[in-house]
Design an enzyme around this catalytic site. Sequence first.
Site, short mmCIF file in Angstrom:
data_model
loop_
_atom_site.label_atom_id
_atom_site.label_comp_id
_atom_site.label_asym_id
_atom_site.label_seq_id
_atom_site.Cartn_x
_atom_site.Cartn_y
_atom_site.Cartn_z
N GLU A 30 -1.12 -1.12 0.12
CA GLU A 30 0.29 -0.35 -0.24
C GLU A 30 0.54 -1.16 -1.45
O GLU A 30 0.28 -2.38 -1.59
CB GLU A 30 1.21 -0.60 0.77
CG GLU A 30 2.58 -0.05 0.27
CD GLU A 30 3.52 0.16 1.32
OE1 GLU A 30 3.11 0.58 2.57
OE2 GLU A 30 4.74 -0.01 1.13
N ASN A 82 4.87 -3.20 6.01
CA ASN A 82 5.06 -2.00 6.58
C ASN A 82 3.95 -1.77 7.87
O ASN A 82 2.91 -1.29 7.64
CB ASN A 82 5.06 -0.80 5.64
CG ASN A 82 6.42 -0.95 4.81
OD1 ASN A 82 7.49 -1.07 5.31
ND2 ASN A 82 5.97 -0.53 3.49
N LYS A 93 9.38 -7.53 8.38
CA LYS A 93 10.40 -6.84 7.48
C LYS A 93 11.01 -5.73 8.55
O LYS A 93 10.26 -4.77 9.22
CB LYS A 93 9.29 -5.90 6.78
CG LYS A 93 10.23 -4.84 5.89
CD LYS A 93 9.37 -4.02 4.76
CE LYS A 93 10.10 -3.00 4.03
NZ LYS A 93 9.44 -2.14 3.25
N GLU A 121 14.15 -0.38 5.02
CA GLU A 121 13.49 0.81 4.54
C GLU A 121 12.59 1.81 5.59
O GLU A 121 11.83 2.20 5.83
CB GLU A 121 12.17 0.64 3.41
CG GLU A 121 12.87 0.04 2.42
CD GLU A 121 11.91 -0.43 1.24
OE1 GLU A 121 10.81 -0.41 1.55
OE2 GLU A 121 12.30 -0.33 0.03
N ARG A 180 12.09 -11.27 6.14
CA ARG A 180 12.44 -10.77 4.64
C ARG A 180 13.71 -10.59 4.58
O ARG A 180 14.42 -9.92 5.43
CB ARG A 180 11.53 -9.66 4.39
CG ARG A 180 10.08 -10.22 4.11
CD ARG A 180 9.15 -8.95 3.80
NE ARG A 180 8.86 -8.94 2.74
CZ ARG A 180 9.02 -7.61 1.79
NH1 ARG A 180 9.47 -6.86 2.47
NH2 ARG A 180 8.73 -7.51 0.71
N ARG A 225 23.35 -1.59 -4.02
CA ARG A 225 22.20 -2.34 -3.28
C ARG A 225 21.98 -3.81 -3.92
O ARG A 225 21.52 -4.50 -2.81
CB ARG A 225 20.93 -1.48 -3.80
CG ARG A 225 19.44 -1.96 -3.55
CD ARG A 225 18.58 -1.13 -3.61
NE ARG A 225 17.13 -1.57 -3.57
CZ ARG A 225 16.13 -1.04 -3.88
NH1 ARG A 225 16.03 0.22 -3.67
NH2 ARG A 225 14.87 -1.88 -3.56
N ASP A 229 14.54 -5.18 -6.79
CA ASP A 229 12.99 -4.90 -6.35
C ASP A 229 11.88 -5.18 -7.48
O ASP A 229 11.28 -4.14 -7.90
CB ASP A 229 12.78 -3.54 -5.51
CG ASP A 229 11.61 -3.21 -4.90
OD1 ASP A 229 11.03 -4.33 -4.51
OD2 ASP A 229 11.23 -2.14 -4.53
N GLU A 237 10.14 -14.85 -3.22
CA GLU A 237 8.79 -13.87 -3.17
C GLU A 237 8.91 -13.14 -4.38
O GLU A 237 9.58 -12.60 -4.93
CB GLU A 237 9.14 -12.89 -2.16
CG GLU A 237 8.11 -11.81 -1.78
CD GLU A 237 8.24 -10.70 -0.76
OE1 GLU A 237 9.26 -10.84 0.11
OE2 GLU A 237 7.44 -9.76 -0.59
N GLU A 273 3.35 -3.77 -9.23
CA GLU A 273 4.05 -2.57 -8.95
C GLU A 273 4.70 -2.05 -9.97
O GLU A 273 4.64 -0.73 -10.16
CB GLU A 273 4.82 -2.69 -7.58
CG GLU A 273 5.41 -1.36 -7.21
CD GLU A 273 6.22 -1.41 -5.88
OE1 GLU A 273 6.32 -2.82 -5.12
OE2 GLU A 273 6.76 -0.52 -5.45
N GLU A 320 8.06 -5.56 -21.00
CA GLU A 320 9.84 -5.36 -20.82
C GLU A 320 10.46 -4.64 -22.14
O GLU A 320 11.20 -3.73 -22.01
CB GLU A 320 10.29 -6.76 -20.90
CG GLU A 320 11.83 -6.41 -20.54
CD GLU A 320 12.55 -7.98 -20.71
OE1 GLU A 320 11.78 -8.85 -20.98
OE2 GLU A 320 13.75 -8.10 -20.43
#
Lengths: 654, 654
Positions: B149, B192, B271, B275, B308, B325, B354, B376, B382, B486
Amino acid sequence: MTPPHPAWLPVPAFRPVGSRRVRVTGTGLLVTTVRDEVAAAVAAHGGALVDDGPADLELVLVGDGGSGEFDASGGFGGSEEFTVARAGTTSVRAGGGAGLLYGFHHVVRLGEAAFAADFAPRRHAPRQPIRMLDHWDNTEVHPFMGQVERGYAGNSIFYADGRVREDLDRVAEYARLLGSIGVNRVGLNNVNVHRAEARLLTDLLPDVVRLADVFRPHGVRVHLSVGFSSPVTLGGLPTADPLDPAVREWWDRATAAVYAAIPDFGGYVVKADSEGRPGPFAYGRDHADGANLLARALAPFGGTVFWRAFVYDHRQDWRDRATDRARAAHDHFAPLDGAFDPNVVLQVKYGPMDFQAREPVSPVIAALPRTRLAVEFQVTQEYTGQQKHVCHLVPQWSEILRFPLDGRTVGDLVDGVVAVSNVGLDRFWTGHPLAQANLFGFGRLAWDDRLAPDAVLDEWIGLTFEDPAARGPLRELMDDSWPTYERYTAPLGVGFMVTPGHHYGPSVDGYEYSPWGTYHFADRDGVGVDRTRATGTGFTGQYPAPWRDVYESPETCPDELLLFFHHVPYGHVLHSGKTVVQHVYDTHFEGVEEVVRMARVWAGLEGRVPDGVFGRVAELLAEQLRCATEWRDQVNTYFFRKSGVPDAHGRTIH
Amino acid sequence: MTPPHPAWLPVPAFRPVGSRRVRVTGTGLLVTTVRDEVAAAVAAHGGALVDDGPADLELVLVGDGGSGEFDASGGFGGSEEFTVARAGTTSVRAGGGAGLLYGFHHVVRLGEAAFAADFAPRRHAPRQPIRMLDHWDNTEVHPFMGQVERGYAGNSIFYADGRVREDLDRVAEYARLLGSIGVNRVGLNNVNVHRAEARLLTDLLPDVVRLADVFRPHGVRVHLSVGFSSPVTLGGLPTADPLDPAVREWWDRATAAVYAAIPDFGGYVVKADSEGRPGPFAYGRDHADGANLLARALAPFGGTVFWRAFVYDHRQDWRDRATDRARAAHDHFAPLDGAFDPNVVLQVKYGPMDFQAREPVSPVIAALPRTRLAVEFQVTQEYTGQQKHVCHLVPQWSEILRFPLDGRTVGDLVDGVVAVSNVGLDRFWTGHPLAQANLFGFGRLAWDDRLAPDAVLDEWIGLTFEDPAARGPLRELMDDSWPTYERYTAPLGVGFMVTPGHHYGPSVDGYEYSPWGTYHFADRDGVGVDRTRATGTGFTGQYPAPWRDVYESPETCPDELLLFFHHVPYGHVLHSGKTVVQHVYDTHFEGVEEVVRMARVWAGLEGRVPDGVFGRVAELLAEQLRCATEWRDQVNTYFFRKSGVPDAHGRTIH
């Protein structure tokens, strides 16, 4: 396993016929089908199938006894006709088994009216010789698209585990449904032909034979979608060049093998040079070269090639304002008029883009007078609610088929109507039980595009639902559901605004910076696509008069297509008297309110429709309301943020 | 099969050590690892491993001979230290095998400098006892996420066909790479936890033993991600309530079984309530209840639970401006400070959202002084170019670890640094060969967050590339690649604007109307998220002074975070003197120009780096340029259409 829902052929629908004394004469496969229908109906309702003697007959069904329901010439329009009359006794006379089958179902649809007052003989013949449903079914389950591409009713009724299913009872039921509404051709596999499905043409051919055997008694010929590069991928040849003799030979041999197994095979469906599919362009040939290659392989056997006109650049640069996907089919195909063999049918999507809830009629339909054409619809609701939303599409198709071009209608100009089917293994066939009406209505309009959409809807409701008290509310709920869907989705013909990939639910900018050629160009001042000759892409010039001028000017362009043809300021005043942005707000609020009303009407039907149907539709209406609300809020917020114009009525825009 | 690229441990990197006379003393598994490294190095470069006699030694590596490289207390920081000195002979002295291994690689990195001038003994100890890489690997290939993932380097090096691979040579190479940079913990499976992977805890445990055996000689403890509902899904219990005695017993038993098989097992990664993953909320319990349940099962064996803090509402309504969030982790976890057992480590993403290219440091890190924390990172790129873009992230991590909170730094406040790994079966390990620098740099910064990022980059270049003439250009190409990334992506800290789902490439409105809580609220007047206490979501109030006030005012908020904390008009003037919209245009044009320069620098390295590396990077730079151009044009067009403000320099905006 629960048996599938009977759709528009439930046992009670046969009461008027089945409670009477009926004779069926003639021989042949389809006459036998009619005889079996009558036998089942009278067994259920107390009538009689009377073979001998002049015994108080109330209905006679007279076939000509010929066995040639499918003649090798490829045209069996003649044998599809029937004449119905009543003079004391009701009679149906047909020149062939197919006509008798259609006449029988005509009487079923008439119901008691068929047995009331006398009426003079009336001849019925289909307006379109080609009435076809394409299945975008894969033999295997595709990781992203599922087994049925753009299917919303479960897996394929044809295939399981890479083969045709062992048990074809469900397919037989489906074939019976199609026969009852006059559909006479079916495409068995996805136009995007993947590796596994390509083999239907060769080593899986015995499987196709089994499907053909199931469809044949209902007057339906089967067709295969084939990949243009099959001579390479299946045949091992170095090329698929349509002018290469070895390629021609390969197609000739493959086609002869198909006809040896299925003498009444209908032909091929081809998506070539489209969205990554192989095609003649790779060899520097044109689409007439490509289509005629297959046409000549099919011609000796009376087969037809359905060649899709859906050819466009799907890797367009969004920065490039000069390229217009709407122009593509006309640009590619209009110059080829006259170059296609007589057994080529150019299959043209009804609009220049892709099955949107609102598009102008494709100008391709007026542009190839020397070419046989079929217009293509989607019964499957890819862009129209995916069988989670009630969206009765028959009025849309009717509007298109009646659209005037050069003094004729679309229905006059084409030789056929083709649509993508909406069925799957779902117990209601179509996911949404009310989406059955689209399948039914497609067949009925394909037979006669002059039928009134509301009359077709009434027919479907009358056959499907037994309780007369349910019929008014059902009609109220369904008959305006297409305009309702249009109201809460993309405004004024601009199209798309759907979530990329699966195409369900709103994403206003979802395709705005994509390579797909589907843009709305909204900025802080205005929205829409300038497709005029004067300042835009020139697409309006592809239309004959008067449309080339009607669409050219925002003054004459119909409101519902304004943003398809013009980029206008948010303050532009529509013929309705509203500004564009206020129209956006109003229609989106109205659309959601209409869904609320639809749900209320449905709630009133509890106990008047079967529980299973009631529950499924109630659940789906809740999803429709959720999704419509999402459309309303996203579209309104998007245009409010862009335009800064507040709603004239002060409603909540987030 | 081509052997994998040697990364930063190619044979030439060992020449300074391998060409000398070396003694290794001590016993134990990791001392043996060091001895084997020395033996291989001297075999390659003509030195000698000298076991007996005082024979002109040039390097002595002195382990204490203890066998307890892993002690059951869970802390083996003590044994990780080493002291290095030179007085004629270079010496490394360590209190344990791990320290000796780290000392050995320290000398390798020093190269010839380790054998030049004398220097006084210097003690080296890790700043962080926990230096961990998590693998989001699945045993099976997931239909959408693939096997790894958010992995961009091929399939898992651990698993094939639902099991741990037969051949673990590749894993052994990886373990060696990790040991060489001081990584001492690894999470073996995706946080996950799907059904198949859950079984690693039970019936696939013998497979996990094999992985532990491969990591152990390199000082790396293994961990499993576990599902909170395992007592139900694996154990068949009716509940996973953390206060239920049967649930406690189940975890105790399962954990004891793991330690019976792997005595130095590191612990669990969880986790929960995130989600869609199960967690304690389902039972009305809090996250301390949940974490302590596992902590108590692990405590007798010295294990740790990595819990987490990534808990938020992923089904937010985009219309709801009150929910933020960014607040979620602090809102959930700050009240629980003091409630966690000592062997719980709360694993906190570096920013409140995230893993974006730019976020403020998470306020959670200052909010739980009585709780052990790990910060973390994502080594896997990603949101930072998916190993198709050069994006050297060590400067980002350095900036975060040095960020001051309450008079200390993030590096001071945490007990560990955890990151998601970026490796897979790709022959370069990381897809993009230059992404190896992120893996290397992660280990180095986790060891010592005071290291200068450019020094770490130079270390990596020096070890990996043999040609000294390549080093300057490589540094030029890589060291500013994060700010470059960026510049051409989401501006001024606003984040996201990526394509939903796969997160690669631009989609400015892609998440704007989604349930994910990641919005930019651009309208025709301005853009950004008001997170102030005065008029916004109040997120600024989660920070200690001075940040709660620095971020509260657009006057003091750093430019690079302005749109994270404030919604401002397009004409707002930044500290840089530019307006927001002109800054957007300028940075996006600059970013693409910098990628053009990067490609030019790389082109000059042909012949100076191995051909395979050269070709791969050249290809990927072409993709980076294509993608950066797409970002530039979509972002610029989006803001031009919204704002109507033309570029001050008249450059092309589409």
